[in-house]
Design an enzyme around this catalytic site. Structure first.
Site, mmCIF file in Angstrom:
data_model
loop_
_atom_site.group_PDB
_atom_site.id
_atom_site.type_symbol
_atom_site.label_atom_id
_atom_site.label_comp_id
_atom_site.label_asym_id
_atom_site.label_seq_id
_atom_site.Cartn_x
_atom_site.Cartn_y
_atom_site.Cartn_z
ATOM 1 N N SER A 93 43.095 -0.573 16.607
ATOM 2 C CA SER A 93 44.023 0.555 16.516
ATOM 3 C C SER A 93 43.653 1.365 15.291
ATOM 4 O O SER A 93 43.433 0.807 14.223
ATOM 5 C CB SER A 93 45.454 0.008 16.391
ATOM 6 N N GLY A 101 48.747 8.952 12.758
ATOM 7 C CA GLY A 101 49.814 8.018 12.419
ATOM 8 C C GLY A 101 51.136 8.527 12.944
ATOM 9 O O GLY A 101 51.967 8.999 12.183
ATOM 10 N N SER A 131 48.118 -2.830 25.061
ATOM 11 C CA SER A 131 47.128 -3.672 25.764
ATOM 12 C C SER A 131 47.454 -5.141 25.569
ATOM 13 O O SER A 131 47.359 -5.948 26.497
ATOM 14 C CB SER A 131 45.720 -3.419 25.214
ATOM 15 N N ASP A 178 45.484 3.644 13.566
ATOM 16 C CA ASP A 178 46.470 3.881 12.499
ATOM 17 C C ASP A 178 47.135 2.611 11.970
ATOM 18 O O ASP A 178 48.111 2.681 11.245
ATOM 19 C CB ASP A 178 47.522 4.919 12.926
ATOM 20 N N ARG A 187 7.669 -3.834 8.014
ATOM 21 C CA ARG A 187 7.877 -2.787 7.005
ATOM 22 C C ARG A 187 8.738 -3.373 5.897
ATOM 23 O O ARG A 187 9.602 -4.218 6.150
ATOM 24 C CB ARG A 187 8.602 -1.578 7.622
#
Length: 768
Positions: A148, A193, A105, A150, A629
């Site tokens: 990515s 990988g 990309s 890996d 809360r």
């Protein structure tokens, strides 16, 4: 800092990065657009490119994946497709593109930028845009963030998604190890990988695996026999773990799969063997907002001469790197692997990868040296227990044994050291410790000053030659007390090292402490759950109290990660006017589409503005707009099992500490005994920006606020304005300290000797 309304930014990618980029972009006065469905949306245009608003990125922080969609796009690969994309951008006046994706990309984005001017010429010729439009959009700026799983992109310590993938993998490993403890089993785990062994390598370090297969470094010839011998030797453990990257191969280039290894182990050893292949379970995750801020700054400062860059994290620093240099080094790794230059492949992956590989190699040795050093090294845990302590003890013990030392475990802190509660600890004695939370050695907050005499007698009795102290502020204080007592007690003249380990992250001399990451993850995921618990109800604000003593690290970083509207801490003083402004700001915000508010308060930020007071204030002022809360998180923040970061950080710190002690012992050995009384023989091992450094305890004295148990300066305080910008406060952001463009080629590739000498000093700064 000039606001510019002429620059328009497009984001394409993962949620937390998208949120930060959108909000900081809007803060600078830019128009920000979402591009849905990646490059396909850029080519198709129309409703795929939409204006982003402040509210459109609310409640997206805790979501995995990408809300604006992502798609592989064949059209964008052709010039015709890129021309359509250029037309769509020109018509909207967009000249800045922020791309979140992998190297494909990002390379595509750079190509788009390079041919931008010729695309405009063609569009003018075809009569699709006017000369004025071409002039207005004459240049396209690009900044990338690497998404990515890996971590296969060179130049960045960790890509978006990698840390989450590691979390998923470690969860599976932990589940496997608990069930397998009852049987004598060998487990083979295959992780993602195809071209990069990062996930496999870090997983192997984080779970103390017996063997790891990665594409960058195939095993030596005859590895089958070596693996079987190692598994037999490790049979003292009930569990053997082998990690395989999906792209693992032998020196002959043939793939090595989990099934191949299973057959080998069963045939040669007859062990009960199981395989698990982790596929897309590993996807998901959130990057720090700092990257989004840096991406916007890089775009706003870009000129036609600036190369396209990627924004990444190195240590705790946001850095900018030239995109094509990173792509080139990533390609160089592939080339090195294809040419069997395995050592080069490891080096090109970067210093962090190389350090991981070297640490793994050292810890994987099971054969202790034949010659003993006759050195006794004692390890003690001090202060409150925290996740990752055991990982540090394990690696310190094993590295010590490899160095030939006798390793001694001190139980129950300095009190145990005074009372002689000391036993030898062996290689198998620390098996399986990386994934265990708390402190297996036992720990106490007691400082050594009241026991100095007893401690010196114990050191003499057990003949202790050096000391590893793992813990929080008490470990730092205890180390200082021992150093001060050296004048009176000669037995204390031994090398010592303090390894910071505390959820509070308040030890001087280190940007990070072991345990803080686990605590931060616990707080952030709890905040996410609390916010989601109210989904579908009316508008609600949550007030959450965090731990940390007087140190506001946890409240600040959790505030950034969980998208808090305010985080009250001791270091950033606040009064009634600030509280009034915060409440008013939140009331106005909740009158819009925003349905959730989050306020964090550090437990000791102010003695009078307590959590109850802040809860009452917001409840009263928010009547009719939102209800409140309150949650006090308490000791759950100390975390159960350590995060992958804390396991690895602890492993590296333990290993580095003992290697340093070994050198110090050689330096201080005189006339048949060890005598260390110089300031540099007692240090804190800390992470500073990008390097692990040893700093003398005595020098850190000046940098410490002892009354409040915190360092006098903290790097993370500079991140606090970002939290306010992301919560829509109109404040000024100091951008004087933004990241400058750095280079990857220079420090990765081997050079001729004379050049190497010139670069040595530069490179050493970034060694770790």
């Amino acid at each position: 800092y000039q606001r510019s309304s002429t620059k328009d930014i497009v984001t394409s990618g993962m949620n937390a990065a998208v949120r930060a980029t959108v909000r900081v972009g809007l803060y600078t006065g830019a128009k920000v657009y979402f591009v849905h469905e990646g490059y396909q949306g850029l080519v198709d245009g129309g409703d795929n490119i939409k204006l982003a608003t402040w509210e459109s990125v609310s409640m997206m922080l805790q979501l995995g994946g990408t809300v604006i969609g992502s798609a592989r796009c064949m059209d964008f690969r052709a010039r015709e497709g890129r021309m359509k994309a250029a037309l769509n951008l020109v018509k909207l006046g967009i000249t800045n593109l922020c791309v979140i994706g992998g190297d494909g990309s990002l390379t595509g984005a750079n190509q788009f930028r390079t041919e931008w001017s010729t695309l405009l010429v063609d569009l003018v010729k075809a009569g699709k845009i006017s000369d004025d439009e071409a002039k207005t959009s004459s240049h396209l700026n690009i900044v990338g963030m690497v998404g990515s799983i890996d971590n296969d992109f060179c130049g960045t310590d960790m890509t978006i998604g990698t840390d989450s993938a590691l979390h998923r993998i470690i969860e599976v490993v932990d589940a496997i190890t608990t069930t397998a403890q009852s049987h004598q089993r060998t487990f083979i785990l295959e992780v993602m990988g195809r071209h990069c062994g990062y996930l496999a390598l870090v997983t192997a370090l984080a779970c103390g695996a017996d063997w790891v297969f990665i594409p960058e470094m195939p095993p030596d010839e005859g590895w089958e026999g070596h693996l079987c011998r190692r598994l037999q030797r490790a049979r003292g453990c009930r569990l053997n773990v082998i990690i395989v990257a999906e792209g693992a191969m032998g020196r002959d280039g043939k793939p090595i799969g989990s099934e191949d290894i299973k057959k080998l182990v069963e045939k040669n050893l007859g062990f009960d063997t199981r395989t698990t292949v982790l596929g897309h379970v590993q996807r998901g995750g959130t990057p720090p907002p700092r990257m989004g801020v840096e991406a916007v700054m890089a775009l706003l400062e870009a000129t036609p001469e600036t190369p396209a860059c990627v924004v990444s994290l190195s240590g705790n620093q946001a850095v900018r790197l030239p995109l094509m240099e990173c792509v080139q080094v990533t390609k160089d790794v592939t080339t090195a692997m294809a040419e069997n230059r395995w050592e080069d492949a490891i080096k090109l992956r970067g210093k962090s990868f190389e350090n991981n590989w070297n640490t793994y190699k050292m810890l994987a040795h099971i054969n202790p040296p034949d010659t003993k050093s006759n050195i006794n090294v004692a390890i003690v845990n001090v202060g409150a227990p925290c996740a990752g302590m055991n990982a540090a003890v394990r690696s310190a013990v094993r590295i010590g044994i490899i160095q030939g030392h006798n390793m001694l475990a001190v139980h129950d802190g300095f009190e145990g050291l005074a009372h002689g509660n000391i036993v030898p600890i062996t290689w198998t004695g620390v098996s399986g410790w990386t994934g265990k939370g708390g402190s297996e050695l036992g720990t106490k907050r007691v400082l050594p000053s009241k026991y100095i005499e007893e401690i010196s007698l114990t050191i003499a009795k057990f003949n202790i030659h050096s000391l590893v102290i793992i813990g929080g502020f008490e470990a730092f204080m205890g180390g200082l007390e021992l150093v001060t007592a050296r004048e009176k007690y000669e037995e204390l003249c031994i090398p010592m090292v303090v390894i910071p380990a505390t959820v509070s992250n308040n030890v001087p001399g280190s940007d990070f402490s072991i345990g803080a990451d686990t605590a931060l993850n616990t707080i952030t995921s709890t905040c996410d759950r609390i916010k989601q618990s109210a989904a579908g109800t009316k508008r609600r604000v949550f007030i959450i109290e965090t731990m940390g003593g007087y140190c506001g690290y946890l409240a600040t970083m959790a505030g950034l990660a969980a998208g808090a509207d305010a985080a009250y801490i001791y270091e950033d003083k606040f009064g009634i006017r600030d509280l009034e402004m915060n409440v008013e700001h939140l009331v106005q915000k909740m009158k819009t589409d925003v349905k959730r508010g989050l306020i964090l308060r550090n437990e000791k930020c102010n003695a009078n503005y307590t959590t109850d007071f802040i809860f009452a204030l917001y409840s009263e002022e928010g009547k009719g707009v939102f209800d409140c809360r309150k949650n006090i998180l308490g000791h759950m923040q100390q975390g159960g099992t350590p995060t992958p970061f804390d396991r690895n950080f602890g492993t590296k710190m333990g290993s580095k500490a003992v290697l340093w002690l070994t050198e110090k012992l050689k330096e201080t050995y005189r006339h048949g005994r060890i005598f260390a009384n110089t300031p540099d023989s007692a240090c804190v091992l800390g992470m500073r920006k990008r390097a692990l450094t040893f700093q003398p305890l005595a020098e850190l004295n000046e940098q410490t606020d002892f009354e409040h148990r915190i360092p006098k300066t903290s790097w993370w305080l500079k991140l606090r304005p970002i939290m306010k910008i992301l919560a829509k406060y109109n404040i000024s952001l100091d951008t004087s300290e933004h990241a400058h463009m750095e280079h990857v080629i220079k420090k990765r590739v081997s050079m001729p000797a004379p050049l190497m000498k010139e670069h040595k000093e530069e490179v050493e700064e970034e060694e770790e």
